[in-house]
Design an enzyme around this catalytic site. Structure first.
Site, short mmCIF file in Angstrom:
data_model
loop_
_atom_site.label_atom_id
_atom_site.label_comp_id
_atom_site.label_asym_id
_atom_site.label_seq_id
_atom_site.Cartn_x
_atom_site.Cartn_y
_atom_site.Cartn_z
N GLY A 13 0.79 -1.23 0.00
CA GLY A 13 0.00 0.00 0.00
C GLY A 13 0.82 1.27 0.00
O GLY A 13 1.83 1.39 -0.70
N ASP A 60 6.26 -5.17 14.69
CA ASP A 60 4.84 -5.00 15.04
C ASP A 60 4.77 -3.80 15.97
O ASP A 60 5.22 -3.88 17.11
CB ASP A 60 4.30 -6.26 15.71
CG ASP A 60 2.81 -6.17 16.02
OD1 ASP A 60 2.27 -5.05 16.07
OD2 ASP A 60 2.18 -7.24 16.22
N VAL A 61 4.24 -2.68 15.49
CA VAL A 61 4.28 -1.44 16.27
C VAL A 61 3.41 -1.49 17.52
O VAL A 61 3.50 -0.60 18.37
CB VAL A 61 3.87 -0.23 15.40
CG1 VAL A 61 4.82 -0.05 14.24
CG2 VAL A 61 2.42 -0.33 14.93
N ASN A 87 3.59 5.31 8.99
CA ASN A 87 2.53 4.91 8.06
C ASN A 87 1.70 3.75 8.59
O ASN A 87 0.54 3.59 8.19
CB ASN A 87 3.16 4.53 6.72
CG ASN A 87 2.18 3.84 5.80
OD1 ASN A 87 1.28 4.46 5.24
ND2 ASN A 87 2.34 2.53 5.63
N TYR A 153 -12.10 4.52 14.40
CA TYR A 153 -11.07 4.80 13.40
C TYR A 153 -10.89 6.30 13.24
O TYR A 153 -9.76 6.81 13.21
CB TYR A 153 -11.44 4.17 12.06
CG TYR A 153 -10.45 4.50 10.97
CD1 TYR A 153 -9.15 4.00 11.01
CD2 TYR A 153 -10.80 5.33 9.91
CE1 TYR A 153 -8.23 4.34 10.02
CE2 TYR A 153 -9.89 5.66 8.92
CZ TYR A 153 -8.60 5.16 8.97
OH TYR A 153 -7.69 5.48 8.00
N LYS A 157 -7.46 8.72 13.97
CA LYS A 157 -6.82 9.58 12.99
C LYS A 157 -6.87 11.05 13.41
O LYS A 157 -5.98 11.84 13.05
CB LYS A 157 -7.43 9.37 11.61
CG LYS A 157 -7.07 8.02 11.00
CD LYS A 157 -5.55 7.83 10.93
CE LYS A 157 -5.13 6.55 10.26
NZ LYS A 157 -3.67 6.42 10.13
N GLY A 184 -7.68 11.03 1.51
CA GLY A 184 -9.07 10.59 1.42
C GLY A 184 -9.11 9.16 0.93
O GLY A 184 -8.37 8.31 1.40
#
Length: 253
Positions: A13, A60-61, A87, A153, A157, A184
């Protein structure tokens, strides 16, 4: 001059596209993510295409001890980090808050907020010590415009944006830049992950609209990172041409 760029969630991605953008620019790239086999494939591709130094580290954050160990190993083996791209992030589910799976909520909090905090806390001190660095955090239009089924979510953000602002304030006396990118609708594996692997449902998200591509966001990140010392771009919102707010989208029938 070549810089060292650390990217979390670099196996696919937007993260993978970021790796290509910076490597093509001649920067040294450090890839991190949970899927080592994917990281190694990206590393091989970057080295073949751009003849730059590429490093990969499984990470793995959401795991505090792992973040501390891996980040300190990177700083020891690779050297100082000039640009940190936070990211790694995800959405899980699209249900009303009262019906949401609690585990999905907690995973989003752990990844999107705690993960960013943990990685940044490990990397920022060496930027402060060197009085140089740039942190690029990937937010979302969901952090500006909440939408149905995305309360948690959207909250994560929104936190990315506010954390970026706070870190910028705390480092105001240093030569460190902090940028929030707020994309977006972007056509990546994001929606397939959100719907727990349901490919058909994921495809409906992008039906009838020319969505942004991962490369579009990577191009913006590189532009931000390549500005002269005097220029700090604090926030950029990037939307598809037929998108007015987070979920206000015109779709061709």
């Amino acid at each position: 001059m070549s810089r060292t760029v650390l990217i979390t969630g670099a196996s696919s991605g937007i993260g993978e596209a970021m790796a290509h953008a910076f490597a093509k620019n001649g920067d040294k790239v450090v890839l991190t993510g949970r899927r080592l086999e994917r990281l190694e494939a990206v590393k091989t591709d970057l080295e073949a295409k751009y003849q730059v130094s590429v490093y990969d580290y499984p990470l793995d954050v959401t795991k505090k001890e792992m973040v501390e160990t891996v980040c300190q190993t990177i700083l020891s083996e690779v050297g100082p980090i000039d640009i940190l791209v936070n990211n790694a992030g995800l959405a899980l589910g699209l249900d009303k808050f009262q019906d949401y799976a609690v585990e999905d909520m907690l995973t989003m909090l752990d990844t999107n907020i705690k993960g960013l905090l943990l990685v940044t806390r490990q990397i920022l001190p060496q930027m402060v010590e060197r009085n140089s660095g740039h942190i690029i955090n990937i937010g979302s239009t969901a952090g500006i415009y909440a939408y149905a089924g995305a309360a948690v979510y959207s909250a994560t953000k929104a936190a990315v944006k506010v954390l970026s602002d706070g870190i910028r304030i705390d480092t105001i006396d240093k030569d460190i830049k902090v940028t929030t990118l707020q994309p977006g609708i972007v056509e990546t594996p994001f929606s397939q992950i959100r719907f727990h692997g349901n490919k058909e449902r994921a495809e409906q998200v992008y039906k009838g609209v020319e969505a942004l591509q991962a490369e579009d966001i990577a191009d913006v990140a590189l532009y931000v990172a390549n500005q002269p010392r005097r220029v700090q771009i604090s926030d950029i919102t990037i939307m598809a041409n037929q998108q007015a707010t987070g979920f206000t989208i015109h779709r061709e029938v």
